[in-house]
Design an enzyme around this catalytic site. Structure first.
Site, PDB file in Angstrom:
ATOM      1  CG  ASP A 132     -92.740  -0.938  12.043  1.00  0.00           C
ATOM      2  OD1 ASP A 132     -92.866  -0.895  13.281  1.00  0.00           O
ATOM      3  OD2 ASP A 132     -92.861   0.067  11.312  1.00  0.00           O
TER       4      ASP A 132
ATOM      5  CE1 TYR B 203     -94.664   4.719  16.711  1.00  0.00           C
ATOM      6  CE2 TYR B 203     -95.568   3.827  18.739  1.00  0.00           C
ATOM      7  CZ  TYR B 203     -95.269   3.688  17.412  1.00  0.00           C
ATOM      8  OH  TYR B 203     -95.565   2.513  16.753  1.00  0.00           O
TER       9      TYR B 203
ATOM     10  CE1 TYR C  46     -96.130   4.970  13.104  1.00  0.00           C
ATOM     11  CE2 TYR C  46     -94.506   5.853  11.569  1.00  0.00           C
ATOM     12  CZ  TYR C  46     -94.867   4.928  12.529  1.00  0.00           C
ATOM     13  OH  TYR C  46     -93.975   3.961  12.926  1.00  0.00           O
TER      14      TYR C  46
ATOM     15  CG  HIS D   4     -89.804  -3.039  16.604  1.00  0.00           C
ATOM     16  ND1 HIS D   4     -91.117  -3.413  16.427  1.00  0.00           N
ATOM     17  CD2 HIS D   4     -89.512  -2.209  15.560  1.00  0.00           C
ATOM     18  CE1 HIS D   4     -91.607  -2.820  15.359  1.00  0.00           C
ATOM     19  NE2 HIS D   4     -90.652  -2.095  14.808  1.00  0.00           N
TER      20      HIS D   4
END
Length: 561
Positions: free
Chosen positions: A335, A383, A470, A528
């Site tokens: 990830d 998202y 993010y 995932h």
């Protein structure tokens, strides 16, 4: 029938996949010697032969090898043979020590211990003072980590199947012989144990032997999910801290010895997300370091968003390595950790021996496209736009931590049992979890203990630090555009998951253009959360690649240009 309270395993043929006599036969065959030549040479010396003396601690392994060579020369003369020039007891015992572990036995021991059944290993073993003693040390290290105790004949002065060896083990357990199971692949020792009053299990067929263990202990020692590897627990590993700069320190877990491997987790995870990989990689001869990335768990979680830029976090990892005296590592990321390891490999290639990513491909940087607009163009990345405004996503994710992790950590095989999280139209819905029921069933891949650990860790600092990763989209883009983007020539591995709803396998197409030495792994029936959903398959892929990569370490890697 009363259930047993302890299980003892023989090292050779029980925990390890072979016994010395089998290794002797293989070595004899490789040299063209008659079968059982070495066993006959030992038998000719009687009860004080070299192997027995070493196993009872009266000779070291080097001394035993000298005495064994003398015995073999005598036997060769007796049989009218000439020993091959390449005959070497030192080489013979390299073969003996080369046996692999019976992974199902290690997993069974873990299941037994978890249910309160004591476990031990009885080992006919010598004091290894040879130049190649590292393998014996590694065997002992693995045993100590997987069983409650190990009795070595060179310490006790008695061997399996002598009754005194069993008596010492039972005394150590504080039990009676009748309360203990003995498992071995050698019929002679099983018969000896049964004769003393123990329950014997002869290991001829693994499934049958494990079924017998279940019958005698009441413990399911075979995982219902075939091949689920051993997971380490927070209390079973070594924890450390490295101060990166004033006020910022990184917490990490460490296990094993050998070439360094750095495991970098993603969102919303922790070092614990590697719980199935850490023991397997350590057992395979690697030094495994799994940090809580900045903002997570017991690592510092600064408020400043800029602290979480890829430039700063890459430098954090380099400083982490410097403080631990590690010049180079093999990086494995998942990830966000996958994005990080690609950036480290590109911007600090001299510190990276090899690099692997799970699910996250190497995305090429386009200096002509606004990065936020690029994200907005992919509906399933909505998202990430929702995460941009500080405080909003934090409030939603921190409202009920247990529910949050139940929603996040589900398997691709469970979508029929529970509504999957959707990462598209998040802003339109007004939140990531909007539309999901209040009561969410826990995934079969997430134990109650694991769920509680994640909740405990996120109570410390919440989601602000993880979400800040993010919030550096433009800063990351500017930094990566400013760096030279040459081809990555170190060995690399890309593992894709067929059922990942966000990091689609198609995104990884064409990576060979930037990474000539790229290997690939793919797990079709996997979502995932690769490390916990398909840990056994992932471990096989990683270990196969790691062993191949590190075997080539002494040879320069030739780019496949």
């Amino acid at each position: 029938m009363a259930l047993k309270r302890a299980v003892l395993f023989n090292l050779w043929g029980g925990v390890l996949t072979t016994r010395p006599p089998q290794s002797f036969l293989a070595y004899e065959k490789s040299l063209g010697l008659p079968s059982d030549f070495i066993s006959k040479a030992l038998a000719a010396e009687g009860a004080d032969n070299a192997l027995v003396l070493a196993e009872k601690g009266k000779l070291t392994l080097q001394q035993m090898q000298i005495k064994l060579e003398e015995s073999c020369k005598k036997e060769a003369c007796a049989q009218g043979l000439t020993l091959p020039a390449e005959f070497s007891p030192a080489r013979l015992f390299e073969v003996v020590r080369g046996a692999d572990f019976h992974r199902p036995i290690l997993e069974a021991a873990a299941a037994l211990r978890h249910q309160g059944i004591a476990t031990g290993v009885l080992a006919n073993l010598w004091v290894d003072d040879t130049p190649d003693r590292h393998r014996t040390a590694q065997i002992l290290s693995v045993l100590e980590g997987h069983f409650d105790f190990v009795l070595r004949s060179c310490i006790t002065g008695v061997r399996v199947p002598e009754s005194a060896m069993f008596d010492q083990a039972v005394e150590k357990l504080g039990l009676t012989l009748q309360q203990v199971v003995w498992l071995d692949a050698e019929k002679e020792s099983v018969d000896a144990a049964v004769g003393l009053g123990m329950t014997g299990v002869l290991l001829q067929d693994m499934t049958s032997a494990l079924d017998q263990l279940k019958t005698h202990t009441g413990v399911e020692v075979q995982s219902p999910k075939e091949g689920v590897p051993i997971a380490c627990k927070p209390d079973d590993v070594s924890h450390g801290f490295v101060t990166i700069k004033p006020g910022v320190r990184i917490h990490y877990v460490e296990m094993g010895e050998g070439p360094a491997i750095l495991l970098c987790h993603g969102f919303p995870e922790s070092w614990f997300s590697w719980r199935y990989q850490i023991p397997a990689l350590a057992d395979a001869g690697f030094r495994v370091l799994a940090p809580d990335m900045k903002g997570y768990g017991d690592s510092t979680a600064p408020e400043d968003i800029a602290e979480y830029s890829q430039e700063n976090i890459c430098q954090d990892i380099v400083t982490f390595m410097d403080k631990l005296g590690i010049p180079q590592v093999t990086l494995i990321g998942h990830d966000w950790g996958g994005a990080l390891v690609w950036n480290l490999a590109q911007c600090h290639p001299e510190r990276v021996r090899a690099v692997a990513s799970l699910n996250t491909p190497l995305f090429p940087v386009d200096p002509n496209t606004d990065p936020l607009e690029r994200i907005k163009a992919v509906p399933i990345f909505d998202y990430q736009i929702y995460f941009q405004e500080p405080g909003i996503a934090e409030a939603e994710l921190e409202k009920d931590l247990a529910r949050t992790f139940k929603i996040f950590f589900y398997g691709s095989d469970e979508e029929s049992k529970r509504p999957p999280i959707s990462t598209a139209k998040v802003r339109e819905r007004g939140g990531l979890f909007v539309g999901l029921p209040e009561e969410i069933p826990r995934s079969s891949h997430l134990t109650e203990d694991a769920l509680n650990y994640y909740v405990q860790e996120y109570r410390k600092n919440g989601f602000r630090g993880p979400l800040n990763w993010y919030r550096n989209v433009e800063a990351n883009w500017r930094w990566m555009c400013s760096r030279p983007r040459a081809k990555l020539l170190m060995p690399a591995l890309m593992v894709t998951a067929g059922k990942d709803p966000v990091l689609l396998p198609v995104f990884a197409r064409g990576m060979e253009n930037m990474i000539p030495n790229l290997s690939r792994g793919h797990i079709e029936e996997c979502g995932h959360w690769t490390q916990m959903e398909r840990p056994a398959e992932l471990n096989r892929i990683l270990l196969g690649w790691l062993k191949e990569t590190h075997q080539k370490a002494s040879v320069a890697v030739t780019p496949k240009l």
